[in-house]
Write an enzyme that holds these catalytic residues in place. Sequence first.
Site, PDB file in Angstrom:
ATOM      1  N   LYS A  35      65.107  44.326 -39.347  1.00  0.00           N
ATOM      2  CA  LYS A  35      64.057  42.701 -38.890  1.00  0.00           C
ATOM      3  C   LYS A  35      63.722  42.781 -37.586  1.00  0.00           C
ATOM      4  O   LYS A  35      63.351  42.942 -37.072  1.00  0.00           O
ATOM      5  CB  LYS A  35      64.906  41.516 -39.381  1.00  0.00           C
ATOM      6  CG  LYS A  35      64.419  40.800 -39.655  1.00  0.00           C
ATOM      7  CD  LYS A  35      64.910  39.502 -39.700  1.00  0.00           C
ATOM      8  CE  LYS A  35      65.073  38.871 -41.154  1.00  0.00           C
ATOM      9  NZ  LYS A  35      65.694  37.945 -41.758  1.00  0.00           N
ATOM     10  N   LYS A 223      67.466  14.676 -43.090  1.00  0.00           N
ATOM     11  CA  LYS A 223      66.606  16.130 -43.798  1.00  0.00           C
ATOM     12  C   LYS A 223      66.200  16.025 -45.405  1.00  0.00           C
ATOM     13  O   LYS A 223      65.467  16.617 -45.865  1.00  0.00           O
ATOM     14  CB  LYS A 223      66.678  17.238 -43.167  1.00  0.00           C
ATOM     15  CG  LYS A 223      66.453  18.803 -43.839  1.00  0.00           C
ATOM     16  CD  LYS A 223      64.919  18.973 -43.578  1.00  0.00           C
ATOM     17  CE  LYS A 223      65.032  20.242 -44.147  1.00  0.00           C
ATOM     18  NZ  LYS A 223      64.438  21.493 -43.356  1.00  0.00           N
ATOM     19  N   PHE A 268      51.292  15.248 -51.633  1.00  0.00           N
ATOM     20  CA  PHE A 268      52.608  15.731 -52.856  1.00  0.00           C
ATOM     21  C   PHE A 268      52.486  15.412 -54.319  1.00  0.00           C
ATOM     22  O   PHE A 268      53.947  14.675 -54.342  1.00  0.00           O
ATOM     23  CB  PHE A 268      54.175  15.308 -52.284  1.00  0.00           C
ATOM     24  CG  PHE A 268      54.590  16.729 -51.430  1.00  0.00           C
ATOM     25  CD1 PHE A 268      53.995  17.220 -49.898  1.00  0.00           C
ATOM     26  CD2 PHE A 268      55.419  17.827 -51.808  1.00  0.00           C
ATOM     27  CE1 PHE A 268      53.858  18.244 -48.749  1.00  0.00           C
ATOM     28  CE2 PHE A 268      55.942  18.912 -50.390  1.00  0.00           C
ATOM     29  CZ  PHE A 268      54.945  18.988 -49.471  1.00  0.00           C
ATOM     30  N   CYS A 279      63.542  25.850 -49.705  1.00  0.00           N
ATOM     31  CA  CYS A 279      63.956  24.576 -49.492  1.00  0.00           C
ATOM     32  C   CYS A 279      64.108  23.608 -51.045  1.00  0.00           C
ATOM     33  O   CYS A 279      65.016  22.973 -50.938  1.00  0.00           O
ATOM     34  CB  CYS A 279      62.956  24.239 -48.302  1.00  0.00           C
ATOM     35  SG  CYS A 279      62.977  25.312 -47.054  1.00  0.00           S
ATOM     36  N   LYS A 282      66.709  24.303 -53.355  1.00  0.00           N
ATOM     37  CA  LYS A 282      67.592  24.569 -53.013  1.00  0.00           C
ATOM     38  C   LYS A 282      68.881  23.463 -52.464  1.00  0.00           C
ATOM     39  O   LYS A 282      69.694  22.176 -52.306  1.00  0.00           O
ATOM     40  CB  LYS A 282      68.133  25.832 -52.223  1.00  0.00           C
ATOM     41  CG  LYS A 282      68.371  25.759 -50.270  1.00  0.00           C
ATOM     42  CD  LYS A 282      68.958  26.618 -50.129  1.00  0.00           C
ATOM     43  CE  LYS A 282      67.941  26.418 -48.374  1.00  0.00           C
ATOM     44  NZ  LYS A 282      68.104  25.720 -47.335  1.00  0.00           N
TER      45      LYS A 282
HETATM   46  C1  UGA Z   1      59.518  21.803 -46.877  1.00  0.00           C
HETATM   47  C2  UGA Z   1      58.855  20.594 -46.732  1.00  0.00           C
HETATM   48  O1  UGA Z   1      57.938  20.517 -47.328  1.00  0.00           O
HETATM   49  C3  UGA Z   1      58.761  20.375 -44.797  1.00  0.00           C
HETATM   50  O2  UGA Z   1      58.921  19.670 -44.314  1.00  0.00           O
HETATM   51  C4  UGA Z   1      60.627  21.648 -44.261  1.00  0.00           C
HETATM   52  O3  UGA Z   1      60.248  21.304 -43.642  1.00  0.00           O
HETATM   53  C5  UGA Z   1      60.684  22.451 -45.534  1.00  0.00           C
HETATM   54  O4  UGA Z   1      60.889  22.257 -47.089  1.00  0.00           O
HETATM   55  C6  UGA Z   1      62.261  23.089 -45.347  1.00  0.00           C
HETATM   56  O5  UGA Z   1      62.887  22.733 -45.809  1.00  0.00           O
HETATM   57  O6  UGA Z   1      62.310  24.094 -44.805  1.00  0.00           O
HETATM   58  P1  UGA Z   1      58.079  24.376 -48.188  1.00  0.00           P
HETATM   59  O7  UGA Z   1      58.997  25.171 -48.416  1.00  0.00           O
HETATM   60  O8  UGA Z   1      57.534  24.910 -46.698  1.00  0.00           O
HETATM   61  O9  UGA Z   1      58.305  23.485 -46.832  1.00  0.00           O
HETATM   62  O10 UGA Z   1      57.089  23.892 -48.646  1.00  0.00           O
HETATM   63  P2  UGA Z   1      56.037  22.549 -49.719  1.00  0.00           P
HETATM   64  O11 UGA Z   1      55.071  22.745 -48.522  1.00  0.00           O
HETATM   65  O12 UGA Z   1      57.051  21.432 -49.397  1.00  0.00           O
HETATM   66  O13 UGA Z   1      56.356  23.288 -50.863  1.00  0.00           O
HETATM   67  C7  UGA Z   1      56.991  22.923 -51.672  1.00  0.00           C
HETATM   68  C8  UGA Z   1      56.184  23.424 -53.315  1.00  0.00           C
HETATM   69  O14 UGA Z   1      56.099  22.198 -53.271  1.00  0.00           O
HETATM   70  C9  UGA Z   1      55.707  24.401 -53.332  1.00  0.00           C
HETATM   71  O15 UGA Z   1      56.178  25.588 -54.168  1.00  0.00           O
HETATM   72  C10 UGA Z   1      54.481  24.010 -53.313  1.00  0.00           C
HETATM   73  O16 UGA Z   1      53.590  24.409 -54.260  1.00  0.00           O
HETATM   74  C11 UGA Z   1      54.542  22.990 -54.741  1.00  0.00           C
HETATM   75  N1  UGA Z   1      54.194  21.273 -54.365  1.00  0.00           N
HETATM   76  C12 UGA Z   1      53.696  20.835 -53.105  1.00  0.00           C
HETATM   77  C13 UGA Z   1      53.392  21.094 -55.725  1.00  0.00           C
HETATM   78  O17 UGA Z   1      53.290  21.480 -56.860  1.00  0.00           O
HETATM   79  N2  UGA Z   1      52.660  19.999 -55.426  1.00  0.00           N
HETATM   80  C14 UGA Z   1      52.706  18.888 -54.167  1.00  0.00           C
HETATM   81  O18 UGA Z   1      51.879  18.358 -54.548  1.00  0.00           O
HETATM   82  C15 UGA Z   1      52.920  19.618 -53.460  1.00  0.00           C
END
Ligand code: UGA
Length: 453
Positions: A35, A223, A268, A279, A282
């Site tokens: 990396k 968090k 969401f 994220c 887990k």
């Molecule tokens: C998530 C959190 O949203 C962030 O705030 C946080 O900082 C991050 O984890 C982390 O802990 O580092 P992320 O994992 O990038 O962010 O993804 P999300 O946007 O939360 O989406 C997660 C999953 O939920 C995806 O598979 C998405 O497709 C799904 N999702 C999201 C749905 O099925 N429906 C929704 O309405 C929104």
Amino acid sequence: MKISVIGAGYVGLVTGCCLAEIGHEVVCTDNDPAKLKVLESGGLPIYEPGLDRVIENARKDKRLRFLSDPGETIRSGDAIFICVGTPPLPDGDADLSAIDNVARLIATEARSPKLVVEKSTVPARTGQELKRALAVYGRKSGVELRVASNPEFLREGTAVGDFLHPDRIVVGVEDETAEKQLREIYRPVIERSFQCPIHTPKCPNGPAPSFVVTTINSAELIKHASNSFLALKISYANMVADLAEKLGADIEEVTQAMGMDPRIGSTFLKAGLGFGGFCLPKDLQAFVHLAERSGVDFSMLKEAEKINHGRIERFYEKVREMLWVIRGKQIGVLGLAFKANTDDVRFSPAIDMIRHLLAQGARIRAYDPEAVERAKAILPEIEYAKSPYDAAQDSEALVIATEWDEFRKLDWERVQKAMVRPLILDGRNLLSPKEMKARGFEYRCFGRASANA
Ligand code: UGA
């Protein structure tokens, strides 16, 4: 300020590059030499919109360096951001061994006072353990090491914007000096006094971010509680979607109106294949674990997890209902990443769904705008297509598994001509059932009775 970042994963890279972008001098290290090699040679090991521009600026202004020597990295900064991974253990608890290793390194390598900032997502009370570890490993050096927690709320795909224009910056501290240092680090973001690399000529108007000061335990809890609540919200929407389908309603209409209530909020609530990524799943598990260990019954979150696992089976039922026999049939899949605008396939519902279909004897021809290379490493047994049309070619069904914008605007006539049977199975409720039917497709999705009749 001089800042060290330990861990050049997604959080470490975005944090390091954005801290350099707002004017700090950043040194970053990682224990993966491959990396570091990519980074040292000017490349990026992940796809994250806008990060290329930020890293280029930082390099040009000589504010960002990558070092393989963790000791030198630690000694370079007045503040050290710990951004190492906390992957799940087989029982769902968070594996904190990387944090412990870093604590040992910091304690033995630091030669001057440091603010040690915990950025990795960790269960509440980890900060206290970190403090203890730093004291134990550093008992001979006598160097002052203060600990703070600064959880990240970065979403993959929009992480650069989330860092530079957050709604809140949470800092968990135990003393005023730590608070002052963190306020100073984030001052350009709070005052919006940096040249934004992603919005030209100017950033959208909006309220300035709140700088929230809490205890370390509270910051850690904020968090996990936030991510788990988001997961809960998605599972709730998915449950209502199943009900909507049975009752002849439309989940998109229902969640749109629900979301207009500011107490609920419109995000969401998107029904579909469920949540994935490194994220939400887990963190949910680790939070349940933490609650159990603390004697609090969080079965509500276990239920959210169960609902999420059930999405793949629920979708599979739709595939089976439409295709009848699956063995030997070619299914085109659009999307491999766990969500749009990322190449991350870790815990991707798209990958789980493909594995399910493979187990039933389907042949898969998949396309993703960014995630193909990463998917090949964990799923070498499927065919990879060069375009959405190539994935549709000779397929008996086309599954939409990730909500990439480009899948909304395909040349549907071309798709239809390429397919053996014009059947779209939309796992992300991306398209309009009415429009797809008008174009001559058979169309299935989640929670919209008109499409699933
Ligand atoms: C998530 C959190 O949203 C962030 O705030 C946080 O900082 C991050 O984890 C982390 O802990 O580092 P992320 O994992 O990038 O962010 O993804 P999300 O946007 O939360 O989406 C997660 C999953 O939920 C995806 O598979 C998405 O497709 C799904 N999702 C999201 C749905 O099925 N429906 C929704 O309405 C929104």
